[in-house]
Design an enzyme around this catalytic site. Structure first.
Site, PDB file in Angstrom:
ATOM      1  N   ARG A 181       0.650  -1.190  -0.210  1.00 25.77           N
ATOM      2  CA  ARG A 181       0.121   0.038  -0.052  1.00 25.77           C
ATOM      3  C   ARG A 181       0.774   1.294  -0.078  1.00 25.77           C
ATOM      4  NH1 ARG A 181      -3.761  -1.704   4.756  1.00 25.77           N
ATOM      5  NH2 ARG A 181      -1.950  -2.887   5.453  1.00 25.77           N
ATOM      6  N   SER A 225      35.174  47.129  -4.265  1.00 28.51           N
ATOM      7  CA  SER A 225      33.967  46.654  -5.000  1.00 28.51           C
ATOM      8  C   SER A 225      34.379  45.918  -6.413  1.00 28.51           C
ATOM      9  CB  SER A 225      32.624  47.642  -5.149  1.00 28.51           C
ATOM     10  OG  SER A 225      32.394  48.079  -3.852  1.00 28.51           O
TER      11      SER A 225
END
Ligand code: UD1
Ligand code: CA
Length: 454
Positions: free
Chosen positions: A15, A404
């Site tokens: 099942r 950056s």
């Protein structure tokens, strides 16, 4: 006193509609079978025996040498399954606990109570029972006037009167070993189903006038047996609640336990707050006084004390104390953030160590790098660590300032106190206290401004 557990795990679990053997389906991150074996550890003294059949190879592979396996082939019922353990255990143990491997919620204490009851029982065995308003799917317990058990009646043969019985066979038994092996041989094949039912062993004791004791358990949830994926989800929810409650009793706060997903085996220290929609997986260990989440996934990672991890994903990472990360940061295998590191949004770190006090606020990728203490990684910095064939290392000193959008083309070394200008593409090593800049933008022509159309 030797107590050995025999776990019945040979059934197909039709099942479940799955190609994975039923007992290997996970509950809170660990297979069903693991949970049962964990619980049995506190009640049994010997190595457990697992009866395997369907999916035997997979189950055996999972168990390794944590259990002895015996094969049941073909599968002729629970009594027949138990018989398979005789060759291995006869004469080697005083008591045998038999239980079903699809009942992952039974607790160690419950098995201990069962064994205790049997130790005081003059009769050959004791079994665990439970009461429920909806007895569907369970064998019913019929008691004698003296309170001992007269029979277990399986649902499909129960009379309408017996159907009403609210006391049920939970599916855990403790037998005196000598009696057990002989009694198993006396179980007859069920004429309707052609199987040998373990539950018929009650009648054999009763025929011999021997008392069968029942331990009535008060927590029905513990006896949930898993036959379908609906049961699986119910067991998952119950186990999750149990795990979360244990953590809370140990001093961990949860804003919303219902949306907090912690796998079995994860450790969390006191005064840590776990916020909603957080998933803690695998071998994760978390210290004290942290705030984890919301919206965080952590797997196989170690976190120290007083850290903040907001809306981030960590796998195979280490955070020391006072680390502050997120939102939207990602740590992959081998990321090691030492104390007081700050890692902001949209950063990724892999196979790299960020030493004390490194700041990496926004949009960076750091791979195969070692970054010295108090270095600042500017927004958009990338370690270009992969040349299409191999990974290369980037070594950055202490107190470095990376401007950056710097591209650090590895292999590369930057000495202590070095600086890079915004947008630099660094391909050569930078000595200590040296500034490098990329090509600054220069004017190339004067533009004519067009009037804006309306
Ligand atoms: C069983 C009990 C029932 C009890 C219920 C509790 C019997 C006959 N019935 O019913 O009284 O109330 O559990 O959940 O025992 N297995 C094998 N080999 C086999 C058959 C089964 O190893 O040949 C294993 C299965 O893998 C499973 C366990 O035994 O883990 C139980 O079998 P299952 O068919 O689920 O029994 P139930 O019908 O639930
Ligand atoms: Ca079952």
């Amino acid at each position: 006193m030797k107590v050995t557990a025999v776990l019945l795990a040979a059934g197909q679990g039709i099942r479940m509609k799955s190609s994975l053997p039923k007992v290997l389906h996970p509950i809170c991150g660990k297979p069903m079978l693991w949970h049962v074996l964990e619980a049995l550890k506190s009640a049994a003294t010997e190595k457990p025996v697992v009866v395997v059949g369907h999916g035997a190879d997979e189950v055996k592979k999972y168990l390794g040498d944590t259990a002895d396996c015996v094969l049941q082939e073909p599968q002729l019922g629970t009594g027949h399954a138990a018989m398979q353990a005789e060759a291995l255990l006869k004469g080697k143990t005083d008591y045998v606990i038999v239980t079903y491997a699809d009942m992952p919620l039974l607790r160690g204490e419950t098995f201990q109570r069962l064994v205790e009851t049997q130790r005081l029982n003059a009769g050959p065995f004791s079994l665990l029972t439970v009461t429920a308003d909806d007895p569907h799917g369970f064998g019913r317990i019929v008691r004698k006037a003296d309170g001992t058990v007269a029979a277990i009646v399986e649902e499909y043969v129960a009379t309408p009167e017996q159907q009403q019985i609210k006391e049920l066979n939970a599916g855990a038994y403790c037998f005196k070993a000598d009696w057990f092996w002989d009694a198993l041989q006396r179980i007859e094949k069920n004429p309707r189903k052609g199987e040998y039912y373990l539950t018929d062993i009650v009648e054999i004791a009763v025929k011999d006038n021997l008392p069968v004791q029942a331990v009535l358990h008060d927590d029905f949830i513990e006896t949930i047996g898993i036959n379908t994926r609906i049961h699986l989800s119910e067991a998952e929810a119950a186990m999750r609640r149990r795990i979360n409650q244990e953590h809370m009793l140990n001093g961990v706060s949860m804003m919303d336990p219902a949306s907090t997903y912690i796998e079995a085996g994860v450790q969390i220290g006191k005064d840590t707050l776990v916020m909603p929609n957080t998933y803690l997986h695998g071998s994760t260990v978390i210290g004290e006084g942290n705030v984890i989440g919301p919206n965080t996934i952590i797997r196989d990672s170690k976190i120290g004390n007083q850290c903040k991890v907001l809306a981030s994903v960590l796998e195979g990472a280490v955070l020391e104390d006072d680390v502050d990360m997120g939102p939207f940061a990602r740590l992959r295998k081998g990321a090691h953030l030492k104390s007081h590191v700050h890692m902001g949004n949209f950063g990724e770190v892999k196979d790299s160590t960020l030493h004390e006090g490194v700041k990496m606020g926004h949009f960076s990728y750091i791979g195969n790098a070692n970054i010295g203490a108090n270095t600042n990684i500017g927004a958009g910095t990338i370690t270009c660590n992969y040349d299409g064939e191999k990974k290369h290392a980037t070594e950055i000193g202490e107190d470095v300032f990376i401007g950056s959008d710097t591209m650090l083309v590895a292999p590369l070394k930057l000495g202590d106190g070095a600086r890079t200008g915004a947008g630099a593409v660094v391909t050569k090593n930078v000595p200590e206290d040296t500034l490098v800049v990329g090509m600054p933008a220069r004017a190339i022509k004067k533009l004519e401004r067009k009037p804006k159309s309306k």
